[in-house]
Design a protein around this motif. Structure first.
Motif, short mmCIF file in Angstrom:
data_model
loop_
_atom_site.label_atom_id
_atom_site.label_comp_id
_atom_site.label_asym_id
_atom_site.label_seq_id
_atom_site.Cartn_x
_atom_site.Cartn_y
_atom_site.Cartn_z
N ASP A 178 0.74 -1.29 0.11
CA ASP A 178 0.06 0.12 0.12
C ASP A 178 0.98 1.15 -0.20
OD1 ASP A 178 -2.51 -1.52 0.06
OD2 ASP A 178 -2.39 -1.48 2.21
N LEU A 179 0.79 2.23 -1.04
CA LEU A 179 1.49 3.43 -1.08
C LEU A 179 0.41 4.58 -0.75
CD1 LEU A 179 3.75 4.90 -2.18
CD2 LEU A 179 2.77 5.28 -4.55
N THR A 180 1.01 5.40 0.23
CA THR A 180 0.13 6.61 0.70
C THR A 180 1.02 7.72 0.69
OG1 THR A 180 -1.05 5.26 2.17
CG2 THR A 180 -1.32 7.69 2.48
N VAL A 181 0.38 8.86 -0.20
CA VAL A 181 1.09 10.07 -0.33
C VAL A 181 0.12 11.27 0.42
CG1 VAL A 181 2.11 11.67 -1.74
CG2 VAL A 181 2.23 9.42 -2.33
N THR A 182 0.78 12.02 1.26
CA THR A 182 0.07 13.14 1.84
C THR A 182 0.88 14.31 1.18
OG1 THR A 182 0.01 11.95 3.84
CG2 THR A 182 -0.28 14.30 4.02
N MET A 183 -0.34 15.11 0.65
CA MET A 183 0.20 16.22 -0.17
C MET A 183 0.18 17.38 0.95
SD MET A 183 -2.02 15.60 -3.51
CE MET A 183 -3.29 14.37 -3.01
N ASP A 184 1.00 18.61 0.38
CA ASP A 184 1.15 19.78 1.48
C ASP A 184 -0.08 20.35 1.76
OD1 ASP A 184 3.93 19.50 1.51
OD2 ASP A 184 4.38 20.94 -0.18
N ASN A 185 -1.20 20.06 0.81
CA ASN A 185 -2.35 20.63 1.18
C ASN A 185 -3.28 19.91 2.13
OD1 ASN A 185 -3.15 18.75 -0.32
ND2 ASN A 185 -4.55 19.98 -1.84
N GLY A 186 -2.52 18.71 2.43
CA GLY A 186 -3.42 17.85 3.43
C GLY A 186 -4.13 16.77 2.75
N SER A 187 -4.26 16.79 1.49
CA SER A 187 -4.97 15.68 0.98
C SER A 187 -4.28 14.55 0.97
CB SER A 187 -5.43 15.94 -0.55
OG SER A 187 -6.41 17.10 -0.59
N VAL A 188 -5.01 13.20 1.01
CA VAL A 188 -4.07 12.01 0.90
C VAL A 188 -4.48 11.18 -0.13
CG1 VAL A 188 -3.67 10.01 2.48
CG2 VAL A 188 -4.10 12.23 3.67
N MET A 189 -3.42 10.70 -0.84
CA MET A 189 -3.61 9.73 -2.08
C MET A 189 -3.37 8.47 -1.71
SD MET A 189 -2.02 9.96 -5.77
CE MET A 189 -0.34 9.19 -4.91
N SER A 190 -3.77 7.28 -1.89
CA SER A 190 -3.84 6.01 -1.67
C SER A 190 -3.67 5.00 -3.09
CB SER A 190 -4.36 5.33 -0.50
OG SER A 190 -3.96 6.05 0.72
N ILE A 191 -2.67 4.26 -3.18
CA ILE A 191 -2.88 3.18 -4.32
C ILE A 191 -2.35 1.98 -3.53
CG2 ILE A 191 -1.86 2.70 -6.46
CD1 ILE A 191 -1.01 5.74 -6.75
N ASP A 192 -3.38 0.93 -4.17
CA ASP A 192 -2.77 -0.38 -3.54
C ASP A 192 -2.09 -1.14 -4.61
OD1 ASP A 192 -4.92 -1.27 -5.21
OD2 ASP A 192 -6.24 -1.83 -3.86
N ALA A 193 -1.88 -2.42 -4.52
CA ALA A 193 -0.98 -3.42 -5.38
C ALA A 193 -1.68 -3.49 -6.53
CB ALA A 193 -0.42 -4.45 -4.67
N GLN A 194 -3.04 -3.50 -6.56
CA GLN A 194 -3.90 -3.50 -8.02
C GLN A 194 -4.17 -2.27 -8.85
OE1 GLN A 194 -4.82 -5.06 -4.69
NE2 GLN A 194 -3.67 -6.69 -5.47
N HIS A 195 -3.51 -1.05 -8.23
CA HIS A 195 -3.48 0.12 -8.61
C HIS A 195 -4.93 0.92 -8.51
CE1 HIS A 195 -0.30 -1.28 -11.89
NE2 HIS A 195 0.24 -1.17 -10.41
N ASN A 196 -5.63 0.37 -7.46
CA ASN A 196 -7.00 1.20 -6.93
C ASN A 196 -6.29 2.21 -6.36
OD1 ASN A 196 -8.71 -1.12 -7.98
ND2 ASN A 196 -7.90 -1.99 -6.37
N MET A 197 -7.09 3.41 -6.64
CA MET A 197 -6.70 4.64 -5.86
C MET A 197 -7.80 5.18 -5.14
SD MET A 197 -5.71 8.13 -7.87
CE MET A 197 -4.15 8.14 -8.24
N THR A 198 -7.49 5.98 -3.92
CA THR A 198 -8.25 6.63 -3.48
C THR A 198 -7.76 8.07 -3.17
OG1 THR A 198 -7.63 6.11 -1.14
CG2 THR A 198 -9.22 4.60 -2.26
#
Length: 270
Positions: free
Chosen positions: A46-66
């Protein structure tokens, strides 16, 4: 005489900081000058990136994004860039850890052989081995869980680099500390070896130069292999950076996504 002795110590220091670490430093600064803008977490696929504006993007091993917990519907082109982004970061993380581990091994050999040549069987050799063992242990505990799974959390980094650049600073600081503590023994050892050469500084310098060239020759293939791995990692990171730009431009909610800040990404073609 003191200036000549200091010159010999400088030669030794150059072997440590130059030969043992040159390839790793070139990789970090010249080949791949990268900083993180935001935070990355990676664990069990699971890959999670927190952007400078506080938004959080997550991508799992199947390339599903939230984004902020909400599933994001992607078209074919967007799925391509999300997949490229995830897969390249997924490759880059273990590549980075492998390079760090191999770099420690090469530096360990170079440093311990330098001081074994100067001091023979000395406590300083044990001190260096303890240093490298502690750094290797820290690498393992910082980036692996008890089961051996890679775990990355950039919120724990002291520096904004791709991986924490304070590792290099800590290494150099501890090396310098050990050298400072043992400078008396080093000077005595250098002076003793010069006496065996009849006080001829030129013969001693030639001896040290021949020995240094031999050490460089023996480490050359390992260092070259490490540099190649560094170049390969740079290519992977540039591909991830390029894909990130495409995601930022085409997917709603990712306008502030700019985790990877690397020079030359505009030249990347995919």
């Amino acid at each position: 005489m003191s200036n000549k002795l200091l010159l010999s110590v400088a030669i030794t220091s150059a072997l440590i900081s130059g030969q043992a670490l040159a390839h790793d430093k070139n990789f970090q600064t010249n080949s791949c000058d990268m900083e993180l803008d935001g935070h990355i977490q990676y664990y069990q696929g699971d890959l999670t990136v927190t952007m400078d504006n506080g938004s959080v993007m997550s991508i799992d091993a199947q390339h599903n994004m939230t984004v902020n917990g909400e599933a994001v519907s992607l078209n074919r082109e967007q799925k391509k860039w999300v997949g490229e982004y995830y897969d390249n970061i997924d490759m880059a993380i273990p590549m980075t850890l492998n390079i760090a581990s191999e770099g420690l091994e090469i530096a360990n050999v170079a440093v311990t052989e330098v001081f074994t040549e100067l001091l023979g069987g000395d406590q300083m050799g044990d001190d260096f081995r303890e240093l490298f063992n502690s750094l290797d242990a820290k690498l393992n505990t910082s980036f692996y869980d008890e089961a051996g799974n890679i775990r990355v959390d950039s919120t724990k980094f002291d520096e904004p680099g791709w991986f924490d650049e304070s590792w290099e600073q800590e290494f150099e600081t501890q090396i310098e500390s050990l050298i400072s503590e043992s400078i008396g023994r080093i000077l005595i050892a250098v002076g003793t070896q010069m006496l065996w050469e009849g006080g001829d500084m030129s013969e001693f310098e030639e001896k040290m130069e021949r020995w240094g060239e031999d050490l460089e020759y023996r480490l050359e293939s390992q260092a070259a292999a490490l540099e190649e791995k560094g170049d390969a990692l740079c290519k992977v990171l540039k591909q991830a950076d390029y894909a990130e730009g495409k995601m930022q431009a085409s997917i709603a909610g990712l306008e502030e996504l700019n985790l990877l800040d690397i020079d030359g990404h505009a030249e990347m073609k995919m």
